[in-house]
Design an enzyme around this catalytic site. Structure first.
Site, mmCIF file in Angstrom:
data_model
loop_
_atom_site.group_PDB
_atom_site.id
_atom_site.type_symbol
_atom_site.label_atom_id
_atom_site.label_comp_id
_atom_site.label_asym_id
_atom_site.label_seq_id
_atom_site.Cartn_x
_atom_site.Cartn_y
_atom_site.Cartn_z
ATOM 1 N N LYS A 1 40.927 -25.587 13.672
ATOM 2 C CA LYS A 1 40.637 -26.903 13.330
ATOM 3 C C LYS A 1 41.153 -27.843 14.479
ATOM 4 O O LYS A 1 42.128 -27.707 15.413
ATOM 5 C CB LYS A 1 41.336 -27.541 12.112
ATOM 6 C CG LYS A 1 40.778 -28.636 11.494
ATOM 7 C CD LYS A 1 39.659 -28.281 10.728
ATOM 8 C CE LYS A 1 39.140 -29.462 10.126
ATOM 9 N NZ LYS A 1 38.070 -28.843 8.776
ATOM 10 N N GLY B 1 33.853 -40.631 -2.345
ATOM 11 C CA GLY B 1 33.653 -40.298 -0.749
ATOM 12 C C GLY B 1 32.240 -40.416 -0.686
ATOM 13 O O GLY B 1 31.484 -39.702 -1.502
ATOM 14 N N TYR B 2 31.640 -41.302 0.367
ATOM 15 C CA TYR B 2 30.339 -41.396 0.396
ATOM 16 C C TYR B 2 29.831 -40.959 1.751
ATOM 17 O O TYR B 2 29.190 -42.009 2.428
ATOM 18 C CB TYR B 2 29.949 -42.563 0.034
ATOM 19 C CG TYR B 2 28.362 -42.583 -0.856
ATOM 20 C CD1 TYR B 2 28.227 -41.803 -1.936
ATOM 21 C CD2 TYR B 2 27.426 -42.984 -0.213
ATOM 22 C CE1 TYR B 2 26.910 -41.534 -2.367
ATOM 23 C CE2 TYR B 2 26.096 -42.999 -0.568
ATOM 24 C CZ TYR B 2 25.819 -42.111 -1.990
ATOM 25 O OH TYR B 2 24.367 -42.130 -2.278
ATOM 26 N N GLY B 3 30.453 -40.195 2.675
ATOM 27 C CA GLY B 3 30.395 -39.770 3.926
ATOM 28 C C GLY B 3 29.228 -38.634 3.946
ATOM 29 O O GLY B 3 28.567 -38.648 2.966
ATOM 30 N N ASN B 4 29.059 -37.698 4.736
ATOM 31 C CA ASN B 4 28.143 -37.016 4.811
ATOM 32 C C ASN B 4 27.981 -35.950 3.698
ATOM 33 O O ASN B 4 26.925 -35.742 2.962
ATOM 34 C CB ASN B 4 28.275 -35.992 6.081
ATOM 35 C CG ASN B 4 27.181 -35.154 6.209
ATOM 36 O OD1 ASN B 4 26.167 -35.304 6.452
ATOM 37 N ND2 ASN B 4 27.590 -33.924 6.778
ATOM 38 N N GLY C 1 29.672 -36.541 0.740
ATOM 39 C CA GLY C 1 29.623 -37.234 -0.761
ATOM 40 C C GLY C 1 27.977 -37.806 -0.834
ATOM 41 O O GLY C 1 27.603 -37.471 -2.100
#
Ligand code: GLU
Length: 414
Positions: free
Chosen positions: A102, A214-217, A219
């Site tokens: 990572k 969460g409303y990124g990629n 979500g």
């Protein structure tokens, strides 16, 4: 909770169930290599700022190391180390031939210009280019990085080695050797696991309630896919607020709204509720798709979801796991639920190495087969060993890695 301690605690739980010897456990606690790099970047104001970046390579017993790169002001070495360990388990759970790694850079891309982000990405790539590669360690997108950054990494690495090398990084744009289906792969894989899980919970996804944190990629794509199969997204959130409507929210319109305003907050036809209330909503499925440490001993007991499908890495602490298990909430753990992303990364890498590209149907069919098989394998283990799905997934993953290390002779055969 410190994410590295969390990863160690999980390893200890799995190790105990597997009767692993102390020496093996000791080896798995530490990454193979850790890189800390300092990246000077000329800012738009003419000043130079030095950013700190990490790349942690945990284990390569099962293949080249694999894992995303995140850009976030709160990135720490312990966090990146934990995330690298989870990548080792994740690749093992779904049976793709990779170890775990990572990367992270301490920065706030929301306050940086595109040029600054590009210079930072290229600088970071130059700093680690001697230690990554298609057969060594293959980065990918994570929090606040996307195909745009992957394109810069591919370009910068290709310049360093002197030839075009798409297989050094996955999650690239299609015109640079990206794969069809990669962008929504994490969310689609998650939905495939939920489609199996609901069979054990008497839920019909056709009118199931979905909550997305969460409303990124991850979500947004999960909300979209659930909506498209007839489920109802009743709440969604981001760092600035939570929107709720029991009758359902249109995820496409919410995405457009967030693109315009920078947040889901204030979306028309929704009620604003608190983050605390979000976790307590009565829902069939709850998808944490933000950061670590969201479901803790403080809020787990009040959760009324039937299934939690972890889009994020490390959203649930071990104490919360215990509470959820007692309350019979089915948790599909991160290393299984969100493994669709790295699985399609694997498909992308295979396509790059062969220079032969697949249609989207082929990618998604293979993804469905892989996720369904992994889910059922782990679910069966929960029955056999009387444990929750996280413990079962960890047991399977750790055992698999240990067996490989043993076959290679890197573990004593005690
Ligand atoms: N960052 C993603 C994850 O946590 C994807 C990693 C990859 O595709 O290598 O699984």
């Amino acid at each position: 909770m410190n994410p590295y301690n969390m990863a160690l605690k999980q390893l200890a739980i799995a190790g105990k169930k597997l009767n692993l010897n102390e020496d093996t456990l000791e080896m798995l606690k530490y990454p193979k290599r850790v890189f800390t790099v300092y990246i000077p970047v000329e800012l738009v104001n003419g000043k130079t700022k030095v950013f700190t970046g990490y790349r942690v390579q945990h284990n390569n017993a099962r293949g080249p190391m694999k894992g995303g790169i995140r850009y976030h002001p709160d990135v720490t070495l312990d966090e990146v180390t934990a995330l690298s360990i989870w990548m080792t388990w994740k690749c093992s759970v779904v049976g793709i031939p990779y170890g775990g790694a990572k990367g992270g850079v301490v920065c706030n891309p929301k306050e940086m210009s595109v040029n600054e982000i590009e210079r930072l990405t290229r600088g970071y790539t130059r700093a680690i280019s001697d230690y990554i590669g298609p057969m060594v360690d293959i980065p990918a997108p994570d929090v606040n990085t996307s195909s745009r950054e992957m394109a810069w990494i591919m370009d910068e690495y290709s310049k360093a080695v002197g030839y075009n090398c798409p297989a050094v990084v996955t999650g690239k744009p299609l015109n640079l050797g990206g794969s069809e289906g990669r962008e929504e792969a994490t969310s689609l894989g998650l939905v495939y696991t939920v489609q199996e899980a609901v069979k054990h919970k008497n839920i019909d996804l056709k009118d199931a309630a979905i909550v997305v944190q969460g409303y990124g990629n991850v979500g947004w794509n999960a909300a979209k896919i659930f909506h498209d199969i007839g489920s109802k997204v009743i709440a969604a959130s981001d760092t600035k607020g939570v929107v709720y409507n029991r009758q359902g929210i249109n995820p496409y319109k919410l995405r457009d709204y967030k693109k315009k305003t920078g947040t889901v907050k204030g979306f028309e036809g929704t009620e604003a509720i608190s983050e605390e209330e979000l976790f307590e909503l009565e829902t069939d499925i709850f998808v944490p798709a933000a950061l670590e440490n969201q479901i803790t001993k403080d809020n787990a007991g009040a959760m009324r979801a039937k299934i939690i499908a972890e889009g994020a890495n490390g959203p649930t602490t071990p104490e919360a796991d215990k509470i959820l298990h007692t309350n019979e909430v089915l948790v599909i753990p991160d290393i299984l639920a969100n493994a669709g992303g790295v699985s399609v990364s694997y498909f992308e890498w295979v396509q790059n190495l062969q220079n032969y590209y697949w249609a989207k149907e082929e990618v998604n069919t293979r993804l469905k087969r892989l996720m369904t098989k992994a889910f059922n394998n782990i679910y069966e283990m929960t029955r056999k060993h009387g444990v929750d799905m996280r413990t079962a997934a960890l047991m399977y993953a750790v055992d698999n890695v240990c067996n490989t290390m043993q076959s290679r002779g890197s573990l004593d055969k005690k």
